[in-house]
Design an enzyme around this catalytic site. Structure first.
Site, short mmCIF file in Angstrom:
data_model
loop_
_atom_site.label_atom_id
_atom_site.label_comp_id
_atom_site.label_asym_id
_atom_site.label_seq_id
_atom_site.Cartn_x
_atom_site.Cartn_y
_atom_site.Cartn_z
N GLY A 46 0.83 -1.20 0.00
CA GLY A 46 0.00 0.00 0.00
C GLY A 46 0.86 1.25 0.00
N GLN A 51 2.81 10.05 1.69
CA GLN A 51 4.14 9.43 1.60
C GLN A 51 4.91 9.88 0.37
OE1 GLN A 51 2.47 5.26 2.28
NE2 GLN A 51 4.51 5.09 3.16
N CYS A 93 6.50 -0.46 6.43
CA CYS A 93 5.99 0.73 5.76
C CYS A 93 7.07 1.23 4.82
CB CYS A 93 5.65 1.78 6.81
SG CYS A 93 5.09 3.36 6.14
N LEU A 94 6.67 1.68 3.63
CA LEU A 94 7.68 2.14 2.67
C LEU A 94 8.42 3.38 3.18
CD1 LEU A 94 5.84 1.55 -0.74
CD2 LEU A 94 7.63 0.14 0.31
N HIS A 137 -3.71 0.80 8.15
CA HIS A 137 -2.37 1.39 8.04
C HIS A 137 -2.38 2.61 7.11
CE1 HIS A 137 2.20 0.84 7.63
NE2 HIS A 137 1.90 1.79 6.75
N GLU A 138 -2.97 2.42 5.93
CA GLU A 138 -2.96 3.51 4.94
C GLU A 138 -3.89 4.65 5.36
OE1 GLU A 138 -0.62 3.43 2.95
OE2 GLU A 138 -0.16 1.30 3.15
N HIS A 141 -2.26 7.05 7.64
CA HIS A 141 -1.34 8.01 7.00
C HIS A 141 -2.06 9.33 6.69
CE1 HIS A 141 2.54 6.11 6.41
NE2 HIS A 141 2.01 5.02 5.89
ZN ZN Z 1 2.94 3.20 5.66
#
Ligand code: ZN
Length: 196
Positions: A46, A51, A93-94, A137-138, A141
């Protein structure tokens, strides 16, 4: 198609509350397509718009396995309308390269959002499946909340961040999730009973 630069933990944009998308313009569509490309280029499940430095309420998720065709799901202006149950999952997480931490999540969520064409849809993700915790999670953000804020064990999280040369936990951001923790402990005890 373009691969966008992903902001790393410590960048203030990751802590901002993102704005609603008022219209899915050509520019927004291009951003979404680039987000999908960027997610795949980084082997992510995701990616949320903040981000990539765009403080907008958009995220993309693809939970398909390596041997399955790509299946990106786009969420614009998402709202989690129902949540239930609890699980402990190890997430990454990226924006936190190589760092994986155990976090608390709901096991079931229902979300409503708009797709890339502005059409509303509702998605039910259950039983602690990847889609269920990826949505949480997303969605976090978009409110400036990061997965480490849900850490189940702050000692583990501290060590993992240190080992990966990332900034430390922000104590004032840590979430008190006593109800979720209680449910997870009950589930763990029940699983142990089953093993006997
Ligand atoms: Zn993340």
């Amino acid at each position: 198609m373009a691969i966008l630069k992903i902001l790393k933990y410590g960048d203030p944009v990751l802590r901002q509350k993102a704005k609603e998308v008022s219209k899915i313009s050509k520019k927004i569509k291009t951003l979404i397509e680039n987000m999908i490309d960027t997610m795949y280029a980084n082997n992510g499940v995701g990616l949320a718009a903040p981000q990539v430095g765009e403080s907008l309420r958009i995220f993309v998720i693809d939970v398909s396995k390596d041997n399955e065709p790509y299946n990106p799901v786009v969420f614009v202006n998402p709202k989690i309308i129902k949540k239930d149950g609890a699980i402990c999952v190890k997430e990454g997480c990226l924006s936190f390269p190589e760092a994986f931490v155990n976090v608390r999540r709901y096991s079931d969520v229902k979300v409503k959002a708009l797709d890339i064409n502005g059409r509303p849809f509702v998605l039910d993700a259950k039983n602690g499946e990847l889609m269920a915790y990826a949505i949480q999670h997303e969605n976090d953000h978009l409110d400036g909340v990061l997965f480490i804020d849900h850490s189940r064990n702050i000692f583990e999280a501290t060590e993992v961040l240190k080992a990966n040369n990332l900034p430390q936990l922000e104590d004032d951001k840590l979430l008190n999730e006593a109800d979720l923790e209680e449910l997870i402990l009950q589930k763990e005890a029940a699983d142990k009973d089953k093993e006997r």
